[in-house]
Structure formats: structure tokens, C-alpha cells
Design a protein around this motif. Structure first.
Motif, PDB file in Angstrom:
ATOM      1  N   LEU A  75      31.288  73.805  30.536  1.00 40.79           N
ATOM      2  CA  LEU A  75      31.417  75.265  30.595  1.00 40.79           C
ATOM      3  C   LEU A  75      30.043  75.923  30.712  1.00 40.79           C
ATOM      4  O   LEU A  75      29.858  76.866  31.479  1.00 40.79           O
ATOM      5  CB  LEU A  75      32.148  75.768  29.351  1.00 40.79           C
ATOM      6  CG  LEU A  75      32.702  77.178  29.389  1.00 40.79           C
ATOM      7  CD1 LEU A  75      33.680  77.355  30.531  1.00 40.79           C
ATOM      8  CD2 LEU A  75      33.371  77.505  28.063  1.00 40.79           C
ATOM      9  N   ALA A  76      29.063  75.383  29.972  1.00 40.46           N
ATOM     10  CA  ALA A  76      27.699  75.909  30.062  1.00 40.46           C
ATOM     11  C   ALA A  76      27.125  75.708  31.455  1.00 40.46           C
ATOM     12  O   ALA A  76      26.384  76.562  31.962  1.00 40.46           O
ATOM     13  CB  ALA A  76      26.802  75.253  29.013  1.00 40.46           C
ATOM     14  N   ALA A  77      27.457  74.592  32.084  1.00 41.05           N
ATOM     15  CA  ALA A  77      26.960  74.343  33.442  1.00 41.05           C
ATOM     16  C   ALA A  77      27.512  75.375  34.422  1.00 41.05           C
ATOM     17  O   ALA A  77      26.807  75.790  35.350  1.00 41.05           O
ATOM     18  CB  ALA A  77      27.330  72.928  33.896  1.00 41.05           C
ATOM     19  N   LYS A  78      28.739  75.823  34.202  1.00 40.83           N
ATOM     20  CA  LYS A  78      29.342  76.821  35.096  1.00 40.83           C
ATOM     21  C   LYS A  78      28.852  78.232  34.813  1.00 40.83           C
ATOM     22  O   LYS A  78      28.575  78.996  35.735  1.00 40.83           O
ATOM     23  CB  LYS A  78      30.870  76.808  34.956  1.00 40.83           C
ATOM     24  CG  LYS A  78      31.550  75.691  35.657  1.00 40.83           C
ATOM     25  CD  LYS A  78      33.055  75.887  35.533  1.00 40.83           C
ATOM     26  CE  LYS A  78      33.806  74.807  36.257  1.00 40.83           C
ATOM     27  NZ  LYS A  78      35.247  74.968  36.121  1.00 40.83           N
ATOM     28  N   TYR A  79      28.781  78.598  33.503  1.00 41.32           N
ATOM     29  CA  TYR A  79      28.583  80.005  33.162  1.00 41.32           C
ATOM     30  C   TYR A  79      27.456  80.279  32.166  1.00 41.32           C
ATOM     31  O   TYR A  79      27.188  81.428  31.851  1.00 41.32           O
ATOM     32  CB  TYR A  79      29.878  80.598  32.588  1.00 41.32           C
ATOM     33  CG  TYR A  79      31.086  80.378  33.450  1.00 41.32           C
ATOM     34  CD1 TYR A  79      31.194  80.991  34.696  1.00 41.32           C
ATOM     35  CD2 TYR A  79      32.123  79.557  33.032  1.00 41.32           C
ATOM     36  CE1 TYR A  79      32.309  80.800  35.493  1.00 41.32           C
ATOM     37  CE2 TYR A  79      33.244  79.357  33.820  1.00 41.32           C
ATOM     38  CZ  TYR A  79      33.324  79.976  35.046  1.00 41.32           C
ATOM     39  OH  TYR A  79      34.426  79.788  35.840  1.00 41.32           O
ATOM     40  N   GLY A  80      26.840  79.257  31.596  1.00 42.01           N
ATOM     41  CA  GLY A  80      25.829  79.456  30.565  1.00 42.01           C
ATOM     42  C   GLY A  80      26.455  79.520  29.185  1.00 42.01           C
ATOM     43  O   GLY A  80      27.651  79.314  29.017  1.00 42.01           O
ATOM     44  N   CYS A  81      25.631  79.795  28.189  1.00 34.59           N
ATOM     45  CA  CYS A  81      26.112  79.936  26.817  1.00 34.59           C
ATOM     46  C   CYS A  81      26.933  81.228  26.710  1.00 34.59           C
ATOM     47  O   CYS A  81      26.451  82.294  27.108  1.00 34.59           O
ATOM     48  CB  CYS A  81      24.919  79.999  25.854  1.00 34.59           C
ATOM     49  SG  CYS A  81      25.361  80.519  24.180  1.00 34.59           S
ATOM     50  N   PRO A  82      28.144  81.164  26.172  1.00 31.29           N
ATOM     51  CA  PRO A  82      28.971  82.379  26.098  1.00 31.29           C
ATOM     52  C   PRO A  82      28.293  83.535  25.363  1.00 31.29           C
ATOM     53  O   PRO A  82      28.305  84.671  25.837  1.00 31.29           O
ATOM     54  CB  PRO A  82      30.224  81.925  25.356  1.00 31.29           C
ATOM     55  CG  PRO A  82      30.251  80.447  25.497  1.00 31.29           C
ATOM     56  CD  PRO A  82      28.829  79.998  25.629  1.00 31.29           C
ATOM     57  N   THR A  83      27.700  83.257  24.240  1.00 31.24           N
ATOM     58  CA  THR A  83      27.073  84.320  23.452  1.00 31.24           C
ATOM     59  C   THR A  83      25.702  84.676  24.011  1.00 31.24           C
ATOM     60  O   THR A  83      25.350  85.851  24.105  1.00 31.24           O
ATOM     61  CB  THR A  83      26.965  83.896  21.980  1.00 31.24           C
ATOM     62  OG1 THR A  83      28.228  83.399  21.549  1.00 31.24           O
ATOM     63  CG2 THR A  83      26.589  85.062  21.086  1.00 31.24           C
ATOM     64  N   GLY A  84      24.934  83.673  24.395  1.00 30.06           N
ATOM     65  CA  GLY A  84      23.586  83.915  24.910  1.00 30.06           C
ATOM     66  C   GLY A  84      23.573  84.715  26.198  1.00 30.06           C
ATOM     67  O   GLY A  84      22.759  85.619  26.373  1.00 30.06           O
ATOM     68  N   THR A  85      24.484  84.399  27.116  1.00 30.02           N
ATOM     69  CA  THR A  85      24.511  85.154  28.370  1.00 30.02           C
ATOM     70  C   THR A  85      24.948  86.595  28.126  1.00 30.02           C
ATOM     71  O   THR A  85      24.417  87.519  28.741  1.00 30.02           O
ATOM     72  CB  THR A  85      25.423  84.492  29.421  1.00 30.02           C
ATOM     73  OG1 THR A  85      26.732  84.329  28.883  1.00 30.02           O
ATOM     74  CG2 THR A  85      24.892  83.148  29.862  1.00 30.02           C
TER      75      THR A  85
END
Length: 188
Positions: free
Chosen positions: A97-107
Motif C-alpha cells: 500500500l505504501a508503494a502505491k500511495y505512501g504512508c496514509p498518515t504521513g502523506t
């Protein structure tokens, strides 16, 4: 409509907002996108949230509740080292998921930082909670520099989440996770 039905739809909208905001970003996301993901008629969204910013705020609250749930689970482990390594392992499990969109909270934090409406501080509070928890784990391990160690761990994760996303390479996060686990072991 019963209170539980209202709460159920509101929660579905908040959880859908977490997902859609992560995948599309705040600026590209519409209330219709979130309504569709929550399987709620778009007209009903306004019953629960008058503005997109209110829905973003609900997504931030959902991030906070999820974090508390994760931390509660980690607290069941016997030692701070086990808890920190389990946190890192959880990050590694989310590497695709991070590879697709990054860290959910960080982004989300990065995106909201460009605004001056209070939502940036709300997401910072969620991230601050995790930082404080990590600091507590390092302090329990007896480290006088617990704050610095927590910052280093969190920065390593956020940095690798960015690189994993930039290069669309989940193995980068897996490799960094293994290194972080060894680092945590070296601190005991």
C-alpha cells in the motif's frame, strides 16, 4: 433513522474518507468520491458533514482511533523491544500500500501542512501521539535519549515510506524494516 444507523453511515463515510484521501489526496477528492466508496448517496453526505474539511477532520479522527487500536494491541506484548519491533513489522506489512500511495498518515500530514486551517495541527497531534508512545518505549528500555531515538525511528519509517512510494518498490520498506529491527535489538 436510528442513532446507530446515523453513526454507522457517519463511520462508513469517515473510513471511506481515510481510504479515498490516501489514494487520491485531499485536493483531488470530492465528496461524491467518498460517498461512492462508502456506498452512501451523495446527498446524504451533507447530513453528516457540511463541508469536505469536516469530512477530512473525521478522517483524521479515524486515523487517531486506528492508531490507538494498534497501540493497545502492541501494549499486550511483554517488552518494549517486542512492541517496537511489532510496530516496525506492521509497517512492513503495509509496504504494498505504501508503494502505491505512501504512508496514509504521513502523506495526509504533508498535504495538510500546506494549508492554514487547523487540520494540519489535528493530523500532527495524531502523529505526535505515536512519537510519544515510541519515546515511552525507549525510555522504558532505559535510554536517556529516548526522544531522539523515537524521532530517528519515526523519521526512518517516514523516509522509507516516501522512497518506497517514489520508486514503487515495496522491497525497499521490507529491507529497511529488517534493518530497524536489528537496530532495536542492538539497543538492548
Amino acid at each position: 433513522m436510528t442513532n446507530s444507523t446515523r453513526a454507522g453511515k457517519r463511520e462508513r463515510l469517515a473510513h471511506a474518507a481515510v481510504q479515498v484521501l490516501h489514494e487520491q489526496g485531499v485536493e483531488k477528492t470530492t465528496l461524491a468520491d467518498i460517498a461512492r466508496a462508502a456506498d452512501v448517496p451523495v446527498g446524504n453526505v451533507y447530513y453528516y458533514f457540511k463541508t469536505k474539511d469536516q469530512l477530512v477532520g473525521a478522517a483524521i479522527e479515524a486515523h487517531g482511533r486506528h492508531l490507538e487500536s494498534v497501540l493497545d494491541g502492541l501494549e499486550r506484548l511483554a517488552t518494549p523491544q517486542e512492541r517496537l519491533k511489532a510496530l516496525v513489522h506492521g509497517w512492513m506489512e503495509g509496504r504494498d500500500l505504501a508503494a502505491k500511495y505512501g504512508c496514509p498518515t504521513g502523506t495526509l500530514a504533508s498535504e495538510l501542512d500546506k494549508r492554514d486551517d487547523g487540520l494540519d495541527r489535528a493530523i500532527a497531534k495524531v502523529m505526535g501521539r505515536l512519537l510519544d508512545w515510541m519515546e515511552g518505549q525507549f525510555a522504558t528500555m532505559g535510554h536517556a535519549d529516548a526522544k531522539e531515538l523515537a524521532v530517528a525511528l519515526f523519521a526512518s519509517y517516514q523516509g522509507i515510506a516516501l522512497l518506497t512510494n517514489t520508486f514503487r518498490d515495496p522491497e525497499m520498506m521490507a529491507a529497511e524494516g529488517r534493518r530497524l529491527e536489528r537496530w532495536i535489538d542492538s539497543l538492548t
